[in-house]
Enzyme design. Structure first.
Site, short mmCIF file in Angstrom:
data_model
loop_
_atom_site.label_atom_id
_atom_site.label_comp_id
_atom_site.label_asym_id
_atom_site.label_seq_id
_atom_site.Cartn_x
_atom_site.Cartn_y
_atom_site.Cartn_z
NE ARG A 16 -1.35 2.49 2.87
CZ ARG A 16 -0.85 3.61 3.35
NH1 ARG A 16 -0.76 4.70 2.60
NH2 ARG A 16 -0.41 3.67 4.60
CG ASP A 17 3.02 4.48 3.01
OD1 ASP A 17 2.79 5.34 2.16
OD2 ASP A 17 3.47 4.73 4.14
CG HIS A 208 3.93 4.84 9.23
ND1 HIS A 208 3.23 3.84 8.58
CD2 HIS A 208 4.33 5.69 8.25
CE1 HIS A 208 3.21 4.09 7.27
NE2 HIS A 208 3.87 5.20 7.05
CG HIS A 210 7.95 7.65 5.39
ND1 HIS A 210 7.52 7.80 4.10
CD2 HIS A 210 6.94 7.04 6.05
CE1 HIS A 210 6.29 7.30 3.98
NE2 HIS A 210 5.91 6.85 5.15
CB CYS A 241 9.85 11.16 -0.26
SG CYS A 241 9.35 12.68 0.53
CG ASN A 250 6.69 3.31 3.98
OD1 ASN A 250 6.20 3.48 2.86
ND2 ASN A 250 6.03 3.54 5.09
#
Lengths: 301, 301
Positions: A16-17, A208, A210, A241, A250
């Site tokens: 997803r991310d 979470h 990055h 990003c 991430n």
């Protein structure tokens, strides 16, 4: 010296991310094969796609089909990103164990990302959270830009806890605090967790990070010293990003696992299987993923 | 939570440890320009080259000429890697403020790297250290493979302290402990520093991390919690790992500086000037350097 936990639970957010920030499209069949491989890695949760309107995230427009076709491992919680009731409906049809709702601690980032003010966002999420809970689903509340906002700069811990409190009132099971632009250093983790852990038990807090400036592993170490045992990460460091073409997204699951294995922390995860999944998606994307431990491992095989 | 120091001193090792692992040759004129730029960054020490025989490190065969041509900033200590008396002689002619001698904590790595046993290495280094001190030079003793050896596996803190003790007897001013293959995690830093700091005051201990698996920034954080205030790093993360083509080498000065600035720790260094030097050498090498904060900064300019 600070101590760290015995067990840490990783949520794999690469499908997803990670993918939502990749230009190269991945076919549905490849996503399904890849998520099935991830499902065998021992990871306890996979965020497999997003039910945000395809206009906003075209890379994940096949969320429904992916959800229908993946092989479900009963030991894995399959979750998806849910923006509103329409998304929830589709996700429930496709099959989810968990719903992730999201908003920002920054007013401007929230407006740019969701097209609503923070106050306008609350009732939308409240309905989604309550309906998802009624359907027996686990609900996670993502709060983004918890350290710094690309538009507003510094975000205070109070701005974050204000949003977290509302999400908790609406009934989320846990909250995931996002360093969306990867700016934080460990002293910022201190400042935030000093406040947040006054409100929430550490079991309900997911970090979470990055890795945009290479600080994520140090921030995870710091979080563990506060008793945090849950982290989101993306296989191979997949994803970029959105504010900086070419910069890392991430934190890489492979790097997190290298750290945790080295510290003797149990995750239940299999490094080799994870590497297989990382090399598969790397070959499909046709570019080297940013994980340093993956690059090292790949050079040795 | 552990605290950190007010001032940290970085030694820039890119022109030596970085370049010696790069395939692409850099002209002497470009090295001189680049080191001159680094000299204006506020960094307090630059290891500008190696006087190891050019047969072993062809990339640095112009050490003598580089030493003669660089513009000396009186606020910078210029050091070079010195393997033996012949190297010291050449280095003194070329001009050095500091001499770095080196050996391994691992018997096998020492033999593969220096072609001598540890016991055979001591008298060679002893003579170099004493002559360099007689010439009024600062002497640093590098100890490599202090955590893990590519041939022997785990290295015990006792193996490291044994070597450090001898180097101290010979008169080194400080010791630099190298995670040569970039395997360490923070718990290994704990184990090593618990022993080493029994022997040496923290001011005399420099940590030298490689970022091969992305752990270096977390290890630097951990070292600072032990009071360590001196670190070696390489601009842009320049340099690779001789044991793994494509894998990362020294921790990037840019990432270290991002961390330290974020924590509010003074270094005296100028991020912009450092970035200029990193982008210069990146363009000469024709490849993207591994520093994540550099990649981010470059995407914004």
């Amino acid at each position: 010296m600070g101590r760290w936990p015995e067990f840490v639970q990783i949520k794999e957010v690469g499908p997803r991310d990670g993918l939502q920030n990749e230009k190269q499209r991945i076919s549905t069949a490849d996503k399904v094969h890849w998520i099935n491989t991830l499902s065998e890695s021992g990871v306890k949760e996979i965020e497999y796609s997003s039910f945000v309107h395809p206009k906003w995230v075209p890379a994940l427009s096949d969320a429904h089909e992916v959800g229908r076709r993946i092989r479900r491992n009963p030991d894995v919680r399959y979750s998806a990103l849910i923006p509103n009731m329409k998304g929830l409906e589709l996700a429930l049809e496709a099959g989810i164990d968990g719903a992730s709702v999201f908003m920002s601690a920054s007013e401007t980032h929230n407006r740019k990302n969701i097209n609503k003010t923070i106050n306008e966002t609350y009732p939308v999420l409240q309905e989604v959270i309550q309906e998802a809970k009624n359907a027996g689903k686990h609900v996670t509340g993502y709060v983004s830009t918890v350290f710094d906002c690309p538009y507003e700069g510094k975000i205070t811990p109070e701005q974050v806890t204000r949003v977290c409190e509302r999400l908790a009132e609406f009934g989320v099971d846990d909250i995931s605090l996002g360093d969306t632009i990867g700016t934080a250093v460990p002293s910022q983790v201190d400042q935030l967790l000093d406040e947040v852990l006054e409100q929430f038990p550490h079991e309900k807090v997911i970090m979470h990070f990055h890795d945009t400036r290479g600080m994520a592993i140090a921030n995870i170490m710091r979080s563990m010293e506060y008793g945090i045992t849950r982290f989101d990460s993306s296989i191979g460091g997949l994803g970029g990003c959105p504010y900086a073409p070419g910069a890392a997204g991430n934190v890489a699951t492979n790097d997190v696992l290298y750290l945790l294995n080295g510290l003797g922390i149990d995750t239940g995860m299999d490094e080799k299987k994870l590497q297989e999944a990382a090399l598969f998606i790397q070959s499909k994307l046709g570019k080297t993923l940013p994980s340093k431990s993956l690059a090292y491992a790949a050079s040795q095989s």
